[in-house]
Design a protein around this motif. Sequence first.
Motif, mmCIF file in Angstrom:
data_model
loop_
_atom_site.group_PDB
_atom_site.id
_atom_site.type_symbol
_atom_site.label_atom_id
_atom_site.label_comp_id
_atom_site.label_asym_id
_atom_site.label_seq_id
_atom_site.Cartn_x
_atom_site.Cartn_y
_atom_site.Cartn_z
ATOM 1 N N LEU A 1 103.361 39.023 69.673
ATOM 2 C CA LEU A 1 101.962 39.127 70.075
ATOM 3 C C LEU A 1 101.515 40.580 70.037
ATOM 4 C CD1 LEU A 1 101.841 36.698 73.121
ATOM 5 C CD2 LEU A 1 101.514 36.200 70.719
ATOM 6 N N GLU A 2 100.211 40.785 69.834
ATOM 7 C CA GLU A 2 99.678 42.147 69.719
ATOM 8 C C GLU A 2 99.884 42.959 70.992
ATOM 9 O OE1 GLU A 2 95.601 41.773 68.577
ATOM 10 O OE2 GLU A 2 96.084 41.469 66.460
ATOM 11 N N LYS A 3 99.642 42.363 72.146
ATOM 12 C CA LYS A 3 99.645 43.128 73.396
ATOM 13 C C LYS A 3 101.005 43.177 74.084
ATOM 14 C CE LYS A 3 94.822 42.092 74.121
ATOM 15 N NZ LYS A 3 93.920 41.114 74.667
ATOM 16 N N LEU A 4 101.951 42.319 73.703
ATOM 17 C CA LEU A 4 103.253 42.291 74.372
ATOM 18 C C LEU A 4 104.210 43.254 73.696
ATOM 19 C CD1 LEU A 4 104.240 38.651 75.317
ATOM 20 C CD2 LEU A 4 103.609 40.526 76.777
ATOM 21 N N GLN A 5 104.469 44.386 74.344
ATOM 22 C CA GLN A 5 105.386 45.377 73.799
ATOM 23 C C GLN A 5 106.266 45.917 74.902
ATOM 24 O OE1 GLN A 5 103.001 48.252 71.731
ATOM 25 N NE2 GLN A 5 102.807 46.938 69.948
ATOM 26 N N LYS A 6 107.418 46.454 74.490
ATOM 27 C CA LYS A 6 108.370 47.015 75.444
ATOM 28 C C LYS A 6 108.550 48.489 75.120
ATOM 29 C CE LYS A 6 112.785 46.034 74.904
ATOM 30 N NZ LYS A 6 114.064 45.325 74.887
ATOM 31 N N GLU A 7 108.620 49.315 76.159
ATOM 32 C CA GLU A 7 108.832 50.754 75.977
ATOM 33 C C GLU A 7 110.329 51.033 75.852
ATOM 34 O OE1 GLU A 7 106.667 53.487 75.876
ATOM 35 O OE2 GLU A 7 105.084 51.990 75.665
ATOM 36 N N LYS A 8 110.716 51.729 74.797
ATOM 37 C CA LYS A 8 112.111 52.135 74.638
ATOM 38 C C LYS A 8 112.352 53.430 75.420
ATOM 39 C CE LYS A 8 113.943 51.936 70.569
ATOM 40 N NZ LYS A 8 114.169 52.029 69.115
ATOM 41 N N SER A 9 113.609 53.813 75.539
ATOM 42 C CA SER A 9 113.947 55.003 76.328
ATOM 43 C C SER A 9 113.410 56.287 75.692
ATOM 44 C CB SER A 9 115.459 55.106 76.504
ATOM 45 O OG SER A 9 116.090 55.169 75.242
ATOM 46 N N ASN A 10 113.218 56.283 74.364
ATOM 47 C CA ASN A 10 112.691 57.477 73.709
ATOM 48 C C ASN A 10 111.161 57.502 73.680
ATOM 49 O OD1 ASN A 10 112.102 55.587 71.786
ATOM 50 N ND2 ASN A 10 113.265 56.530 70.129
ATOM 51 N N GLY A 11 110.525 56.507 74.323
ATOM 52 C CA GLY A 11 109.068 56.505 74.397
ATOM 53 C C GLY A 11 108.394 55.621 73.374
ATOM 54 N N ALA A 12 109.123 55.173 72.371
ATOM 55 C CA ALA A 12 108.535 54.301 71.349
ATOM 56 C C ALA A 12 108.345 52.899 71.921
ATOM 57 C CB ALA A 12 109.442 54.245 70.126
ATOM 58 N N SER A 13 107.313 52.209 71.437
ATOM 59 C CA SER A 13 107.094 50.836 71.901
ATOM 60 C C SER A 13 107.422 49.871 70.770
ATOM 61 C CB SER A 13 105.659 50.649 72.367
ATOM 62 O OG SER A 13 104.770 50.920 71.328
ATOM 63 N N VAL A 14 108.133 48.806 71.112
ATOM 64 C CA VAL A 14 108.533 47.793 70.128
ATOM 65 C C VAL A 14 107.995 46.445 70.586
ATOM 66 C CG1 VAL A 14 110.599 48.964 69.296
ATOM 67 C CG2 VAL A 14 110.760 47.487 71.276
ATOM 68 N N PRO A 15 107.602 45.564 69.632
ATOM 69 C CA PRO A 15 107.091 44.240 70.009
ATOM 70 C C PRO A 15 108.206 43.343 70.540
ATOM 71 C CG PRO A 15 107.157 44.487 67.625
ATOM 72 C CD PRO A 15 107.524 45.812 68.203
ATOM 73 N N ILE A 16 107.834 42.451 71.458
ATOM 74 C CA ILE A 16 108.788 41.512 72.049
ATOM 75 C C ILE A 16 108.744 40.213 71.255
ATOM 76 C CG2 ILE A 16 109.299 40.158 74.126
ATOM 77 C CD1 ILE A 16 108.066 42.410 75.740
ATOM 78 N N ASN A 17 109.923 39.672 70.916
ATOM 79 C CA ASN A 17 110.011 38.402 70.205
ATOM 80 C C ASN A 17 109.960 37.246 71.196
ATOM 81 O OD1 ASN A 17 110.317 39.557 67.644
ATOM 82 N ND2 ASN A 17 112.491 39.847 67.965
ATOM 83 N N ILE A 18 109.156 36.228 70.857
ATOM 84 C CA ILE A 18 109.013 35.049 71.699
ATOM 85 C C ILE A 18 109.202 33.810 70.828
ATOM 86 C CG2 ILE A 18 107.416 33.710 73.124
ATOM 87 C CD1 ILE A 18 106.111 36.318 73.882
ATOM 88 N N HIS A 19 109.946 32.825 71.349
ATOM 89 C CA HIS A 19 110.153 31.574 70.618
ATOM 90 C C HIS A 19 108.859 30.765 70.626
ATOM 91 C CE1 HIS A 19 111.938 27.708 69.513
ATOM 92 N NE2 HIS A 19 112.921 28.450 69.000
ATOM 93 N N PRO A 20 108.476 30.163 69.481
ATOM 94 C CA PRO A 20 107.187 29.463 69.416
ATOM 95 C C PRO A 20 107.070 28.252 70.339
ATOM 96 C CG PRO A 20 108.380 29.261 67.348
ATOM 97 C CD PRO A 20 109.125 30.231 68.181
#
Length: 97
Positions: A52-71
């Motif tokens: 999803l566009e708005k669901l992201q997780k912050e990594k320890s280095n500050g980068a944000s990665v999208p979260i995977n969700i099962h349909p």
Amino acid sequence: MSAPLSKELREQYKIKSIPIRQNDEVLVVRGSKKGSEGKISSVYRLKFSIQLEKLQKEKSNGASVPINIHPSKVVITKLHLDKDRKALIQRKGGNAE
């Protein structure tokens, strides 16, 4: 990769589920992100997940990665309709006005 439709869409189109696609709007109904909603940014068929566009997780280095969700853990609240999608609904026995 299909996802169930919301109760309103189920009544409108007379079908229970439909293959999930980019630009559909969904609501997460299970898991730790329950209650989140947003537009699908990508469908990752290899991992059998959506992002999803708005669901992201912050990594320890500050980068944000999208979260995977099962349909199966989401409910489609708004369909992105085009002629192919309308034809699919007709084939499944629903009514696509």
